[in-house]
Structure formats: structure tokens, C-alpha cells
Design a protein around this motif. Structure first.
Motif, mmCIF file in Angstrom:
data_model
loop_
_atom_site.group_PDB
_atom_site.id
_atom_site.type_symbol
_atom_site.label_atom_id
_atom_site.label_comp_id
_atom_site.label_asym_id
_atom_site.label_seq_id
_atom_site.Cartn_x
_atom_site.Cartn_y
_atom_site.Cartn_z
ATOM 1 N N ALA A 205 0.841 -1.201 0.000
ATOM 2 C CA ALA A 205 0.000 0.000 0.000
ATOM 3 C C ALA A 205 0.874 1.247 0.000
ATOM 4 C CB ALA A 205 -0.935 -0.009 1.199
ATOM 5 N N GLY A 206 0.276 2.389 -0.268
ATOM 6 C CA GLY A 206 1.023 3.628 -0.438
ATOM 7 C C GLY A 206 1.565 4.226 0.845
ATOM 8 N N PHE A 207 2.261 5.358 0.675
ATOM 9 C CA PHE A 207 2.905 6.057 1.786
ATOM 10 C C PHE A 207 1.868 6.549 2.798
ATOM 11 C CE2 PHE A 207 5.049 9.867 3.579
ATOM 12 C CZ PHE A 207 6.184 9.260 4.075
ATOM 13 N N TRP A 208 0.642 6.714 2.336
ATOM 14 C CA TRP A 208 -0.407 7.217 3.226
ATOM 15 C C TRP A 208 -0.633 6.316 4.432
ATOM 16 C CZ3 TRP A 208 -4.686 4.308 4.386
ATOM 17 C CH2 TRP A 208 -4.953 3.211 3.547
ATOM 18 N N THR A 209 -0.352 5.019 4.257
ATOM 19 C CA THR A 209 -0.556 4.091 5.377
ATOM 20 C C THR A 209 0.369 4.428 6.546
ATOM 21 O OG1 THR A 209 0.997 2.555 4.337
ATOM 22 C CG2 THR A 209 -1.356 2.199 3.923
ATOM 23 N N LEU A 210 1.589 4.860 6.226
ATOM 24 C CA LEU A 210 2.528 5.222 7.290
ATOM 25 C C LEU A 210 2.103 6.511 7.984
ATOM 26 C CD1 LEU A 210 5.991 4.396 5.665
ATOM 27 C CD2 LEU A 210 4.635 3.013 7.246
ATOM 28 N N LEU A 211 1.607 7.461 7.213
ATOM 29 C CA LEU A 211 1.127 8.702 7.817
ATOM 30 C C LEU A 211 -0.070 8.434 8.729
ATOM 31 C CD1 LEU A 211 1.339 11.120 4.743
ATOM 32 C CD2 LEU A 211 2.950 10.891 6.657
ATOM 33 N N ALA A 212 -0.988 7.582 8.275
ATOM 34 C CA ALA A 212 -2.145 7.239 9.106
ATOM 35 C C ALA A 212 -1.712 6.468 10.349
ATOM 36 C CB ALA A 212 -3.140 6.416 8.291
ATOM 37 N N LEU A 213 -0.731 5.569 10.179
ATOM 38 C CA LEU A 213 -0.203 4.813 11.319
ATOM 39 C C LEU A 213 0.397 5.762 12.349
ATOM 40 C CD1 LEU A 213 0.642 2.117 12.662
ATOM 41 C CD2 LEU A 213 2.732 2.212 11.286
ATOM 42 N N ALA A 214 1.147 6.758 11.873
ATOM 43 C CA ALA A 214 1.751 7.723 12.790
ATOM 44 C C ALA A 214 0.674 8.488 13.561
ATOM 45 C CB ALA A 214 2.645 8.698 12.012
ATOM 46 N N LEU A 215 -0.381 8.904 12.882
ATOM 47 C CA LEU A 215 -1.459 9.649 13.542
ATOM 48 C C LEU A 215 -2.133 8.793 14.620
ATOM 49 C CD1 LEU A 215 -3.097 11.497 10.516
ATOM 50 C CD2 LEU A 215 -1.669 12.489 12.320
ATOM 51 N N LEU A 216 -2.397 7.530 14.305
ATOM 52 C CA LEU A 216 -3.015 6.642 15.289
ATOM 53 C C LEU A 216 -2.093 6.418 16.489
ATOM 54 C CD1 LEU A 216 -4.656 3.949 12.977
ATOM 55 C CD2 LEU A 216 -5.864 5.514 14.531
ATOM 56 N N ALA A 217 -0.805 6.243 16.227
ATOM 57 C CA ALA A 217 0.144 6.038 17.323
ATOM 58 C C ALA A 217 0.278 7.300 18.168
ATOM 59 C CB ALA A 217 1.505 5.622 16.764
ATOM 60 N N PHE A 218 0.224 8.477 17.541
ATOM 61 C CA PHE A 218 0.223 9.728 18.297
ATOM 62 C C PHE A 218 -0.957 9.755 19.272
ATOM 63 C CE2 PHE A 218 2.608 12.048 14.706
ATOM 64 C CZ PHE A 218 3.818 11.942 15.381
ATOM 65 N N PHE A 219 -2.118 9.322 18.777
ATOM 66 C CA PHE A 219 -3.318 9.305 19.631
ATOM 67 C C PHE A 219 -3.151 8.318 20.783
ATOM 68 C CE2 PHE A 219 -7.204 7.039 20.750
ATOM 69 C CZ PHE A 219 -7.925 8.077 21.330
ATOM 70 N N ILE A 220 -2.633 7.130 20.476
ATOM 71 C CA ILE A 220 -2.473 6.111 21.515
ATOM 72 C C ILE A 220 -1.555 6.629 22.625
ATOM 73 C CG2 ILE A 220 -1.515 3.827 22.018
ATOM 74 C CD1 ILE A 220 -2.459 2.963 19.231
ATOM 75 N N GLY A 221 -0.437 7.239 22.248
ATOM 76 C CA GLY A 221 0.488 7.774 23.251
ATOM 77 C C GLY A 221 -0.168 8.823 24.118
ATOM 78 N N TYR A 222 -0.926 9.720 23.472
ATOM 79 C CA TYR A 222 -1.632 10.768 24.216
ATOM 80 C C TYR A 222 -2.655 10.171 25.176
ATOM 81 C CZ TYR A 222 -5.576 13.945 24.905
ATOM 82 O OH TYR A 222 -6.613 14.656 25.442
ATOM 83 N N HIS A 223 -3.479 9.264 24.680
ATOM 84 C CA HIS A 223 -4.593 8.750 25.475
ATOM 85 C C HIS A 223 -4.113 7.818 26.582
ATOM 86 C CE1 HIS A 223 -8.854 7.006 25.731
ATOM 87 N NE2 HIS A 223 -8.957 8.300 25.989
#
Length: 480
Positions: A205-223
Motif C-alpha cells: 500500500a502507499g505512503f499514506w498508510t505510514l502517515l495514518a499509522l503515525a497519527l493513530l500512534a500519536f493518539f495512543i500515546g496521548y490517550h
């Protein structure tokens, strides 16, 4: 430009210095030399990495190193010891964010190499890393993708988690555990989506998957960290230290840098071990710590009877003059008031009067492992009278006077007496067993963690209100 042989030898030397540094920090008398081992190891690592084979762009790299060193020197001189815990949390966030950026850059270079191969197979003006990628076999490139996923996920969780920890430690974010509606289900859902995105990425899959993964991981760390109460921040700092180490190790695999792998593994494993030790000291479940699943109350807390009775400096001084044995229990309030020098002066005067004076240190006193030990060493308190909880806890029953300076949870009898307390089961210093207990405290509030302490209401306890440094300085002229 240095040869690869020099760089490899320097990596081994730096790794040995880092191991010696960690080993020396376990002993107060060797800690200063151990810090210099770490400083020397890092200097060797930076120099030989910067001037190793395939490295360029010195016109911007050297100014950045100078600027970074200048900022670090300025911060070291400006930051007070009371601010050290939040500084450590902030530095952890840098490591996490660096891991994210390196992993994203690595994937961009990987795609660039694959695109060049598909067109004409010619090596164009590639960076040193791209040239390294170009030499990898297909199965090695697949492993590189796994490294990228791990680097982004661990790094992003470390970054936002450390930012939230910094906010809580600095008092900029409420120390109470708070989660969005859905609680841990949100974390579980974000983790499941992260796995799905990782699978999609590994299957082309494209590079977008890594950007989305980073956003989700940012949320997990915050929460995750928002869901942990202020009383547990020392463990959180240690846990994030471990996360930053594994993030650094992931970067090392991505860049084929042995030194980063070794250093990251050292930091990651030592942080994990320290977190486990601290969890044991607080009667916490290690898995719960990793998942951010503690810090809230277990049910209605027990009712506290009685009232807080105040005492003045003359009353405390009279009790100290009559006492033969004294134990001092320091906490974060001592750090906030910068009262360690006043404590040291009081100890010298009491010992000169022939009294037995010792310190009782809880493993999680303050907001950073070893926080109280560092402050007392800074004030030149003798090492041999600074005892850990297990060494001194049985002695409180035979002690005449205990002085508690800015501590709450680590001397809270609710940990043993109230099963509904948020700190139920946590080993604590049993100061209430002493004949008299004086608590130096600014006011009647519950403190950083928001947990009420029945100790303050006991018949043998007296509240010595006021700034700790001012209160202790007021005692000094009255000690015979």
C-alpha cells in the motif's frame, strides 16, 4: 572522512562507555565518574558517526550540532532540580519524534531506489542511506519495512506520551487520570487499526498508510498517558524512557547503525527493568502500566475522622531536642521548596547534639527515580544515613520523631488500611508507628495526586505548615 574500521571501533568503545556509565549509576559514590563515561561515550559516538563514510552535508550538519549543544548547555544551566523530571520527559519526546522522521525518510528513500531500479537500474545521485538501500536484497527490503513500521509506531507513542507526561509533571495538565468516552476501547481500536495499516503497508500500500499509522500512534500515546494519574508519574517517566530506547534501537536497525542498536537496547531494557522494580514497589501490575490502565480509584474511599492539628517551629524544636532517634522522610515538596540545604544544616546540628538521624527514601519519592537521593547528595548529606524503604521501615516503631517533608502517597496508611484507595496495596513508609510525626506541608490540600492522607489526622501527627525551607530554617536557631 574516516574509514568504516574507525567508525566500527568507535562504536564498540562508545558502547563500552555507555555500559560502564549505567553500571556506575547504581552507586552514589561512583555516579559522578559514571556520568563522565556517558558524556565521553556520546562525544565519541557523535564525532565518529558524523565523519564516517557516506556522510555529507556538513555545511548544515555542523551548525546544527553547535546550535543543539548550545541549547543543551543553556538548558542544563537554567533548569532547576525540581524541573528535572519534566525535562527528562521532554527529552524522551525528541527521541520518539526523531524515530518517526527517520522511519518516514527511510521509506521515501526505499521507494526512490525501487523507482530507479524499475526505470533503468542506474544509481543516480542517491543519499548515503539510499545507496545502502540499493545494495539490499528483496528479503532485506521487506525486513526494512518492518523496521519502519516499528520505528513509526514506537516513536509516535513515545512522542505524544512524553509530551503529556511533561505537561502533567510541569503542572500544565491536570494530574488526575482522564480518558475520552470509550476509555480503553479507543486504545484497543486504534491499536487494531494500526495493525491493519501495517499489514496494508507491508503488502504494497502507499505512503499514506505510514502517515495514518503515525497519527493513530500519536493518539495512543496521548490517550495512554492521559489515563494515568499523577501519583504514578515516576513509573510513567521510567516507562517512556524504555519506549525511547526501543525507538532508538528501531532507528539503528533502519540505518544499519550498530551503535544506535546497542544504545537503544541498553536504554530500553534498563528502563523496562526499572519500571518493573518501581511497579513492584508500588504494588502495580507491570502490564497495566504499559497499557495505561491504572491511576483511578477502586471505589468509595474510607471516611477520615479527626482534624489536622497545627504546630509551630518552637513545638517541633522542643520535640527534636528531647528526641534521641529521628528519621526524615523527604518528598517532592522538599524539591519544590529547594529545602535540601536547610535539611542538611538541620541534620548536621542534630548529629552534633548526639542524636541518631537517618533518612527514609521510598523508591518512588519525588517525580523521578532517585530524585531525593540526588537532592540530598547535592546538599552533601552523608550517604550512609540515607536508607531505602526496606532498610528502615521496621525502625519507625522505635523512633522518637519522624519529620515528613512534602510527602503524601509514600507515607499514606490508606495503602495498607483502605482496599478502595487508589494506592491500595502500595508499600509505604510506616511513619505513623513513630512516637511523634511532624509533617512539613504548604497547606491542607491533597497534593499533586489528589489522594487524601489519614496520617495528617492521627493523634500523634502534627502539621508544620509553611514553605519547607523557611520552616526548617526557623527550626535551626532553636536546636540545642
Amino acid at each position: 572522512m574516516l574509514s568504516q574500521g574507525f567508525v566500527s571501533a568507535a562504536a564498540i568503545a562508545a558502547s563500552v562507555l555507555f555500559i560502564l556509565s549505567l553500571g556506575g549509576l547504581s552507586n552514589q559514590e561512583k555516579a559522578k565518574r559514571a556520568v563522565w563515561y556517558g558524556i565521553t561515550g556520546m562525544a565519541v559516538a557523535v564525532f565518529f558517526t558524523a565523519f564516517g563514510p557516506g556522510i555529507g552535508g556538513y555545511w548544515w550538519m555542523i551548525p546544527m550540532i553547535i546550535i543543539g549543544a548550545g541549547i543543551g548547555t543553556w538548558m542544563a544551566g537554567k533548569v532547576e532540580m525540581t524541573e528535572m523530571p519534566q525535562l527528562v520527559a521532554a527529552l524522551h519526546s525528541f527521541v520518539g519524534l526523531a524515530a518517526v522522521f527517520v522511519a518516514l525518510s527511510a521509506d521515501l528513500e526505499r521507494r526512490r531506489v525501487l523507482a530507479a531500479r524499475a526505470v533503468d537500474g542506474v544509481m543516480h545521485d542517491f543519499s548515503a542511506f539510499a545507496a545502502l538501500v540499493a545494495t539490499k536484497a528483496p528479503e532485506e527490503l521487506a525486513f526494512l519495512q518492518v523496521e519502519v513500521v516499528l520505528g513509526i509506531f514506537i516513536g509516535a507513542v513515545t512522542f505524544t506520551g512524553s509530551v503529556v507526561a511533561f505537561g502533567k509533571l510541569a503542572g500544565k495538565v491536570d494530574g488526575k487520570p482522564r480518558q475520552l468516552p470509550g476509555g480503553h476501547l479507543l486504545n484497543a481500536g486504534a491499536a487494531a487499526l494500526s495493525v491493519l495499516l501495517a499489514v496494508l503497508y507491508l503488502n504494497g500500500a502507499g505512503f499514506w498508510t505510514l502517515l495514518a499509522l503515525a497519527l493513530l500512534a500519536f493518539f495512543i500515546g496521548y490517550h495512554l498517558i492521559m489515563g494515568i494519574g499523577g501519583a504514578d508519574m515516576p513509573v510513567v517517566v521510567s516507562m517512556l524512557n524504555s519506549y525511547s530506547g526501543w525507538a532508538a534501537a528501531a532507528i539503528g536497525f533502519t540505518l544499519s547503525n550498530d551503535l544506535l542498536i546497542v544504545t537503544g537496547a541498553l536504554v530500553g531494557s534498563s528502563g523496562a527493568i526499572l519500571s518493573y522494580i518501581m511497579c513492584k514497589a508500588m504494588n502495580r501490575n507491570f502490564v497495566n502500566v504499559i497499557l495505561g490502565g491504572f491511576g483511578g480509584s477502586q471505589g468509595p474511599a474510607a471516611e477520615i475522622e479527626g482534624e489536622q492539628v497545627a504546630i509551630d517551629a518552637a513545638g517541633v524544636a522542643s520535640a527534636l531536642n528531647d528526641a534521641d532517634s529521628i528519621i526524615i522522610v523527604p518528598g517532592y515538596g522538599m524539591a519544590v521548596a529547594q529545602a535540601q540545604t536547610a535539611v542538611s544544616d538541620l541534620v548536621r546540628k542534630l548529629r552534633a547534639a548526639g542524636k541518631e538521624v537517618r533518612f527514609g527514601i521510598h523508591p518512588v519519592a519525588g517525580r523521578l527515580p532517585g530524585h531525593m537521593n540526588v537532592l540530598l547528595a547535592e546538599a552533601r548529606v552523608p550517604y550512609d544515613i540515607v536508607l531505602e524503604m526496606d532498610e528502615i521501615n521496621d525502625d519507625f516503631a522505635s523512633t522518637d520523631v519522624v519529620i515528613v517533608i512534602g510527602s503524601n502517597d509514600i507515607v499514606n496508611p490508606s495503602a495498607q488500611e483502605d482496599p478502595n484507595s487508589p494506592i491500595a496495596g502500595m508499600p509505604v513508609l510506616k511513619v505513623w508507628e513513630a512516637k511523634q510525626v511532624f509533617i512539613s506541608k504548604r497547606g491542607q490540600g491533597t497534593g499533586y495526586s489528589g489522594i487524601e492522607n489519614p496520617l495528617f489526622f492521627k493523634d500523634n501527627s502534627r502539621m508544620f505548615y509553611g514553605d519547607a525551607r523557611d520552616s526548617l530554617n526557623a527550626l535551626l536557631p532553636m536546636i540545642d
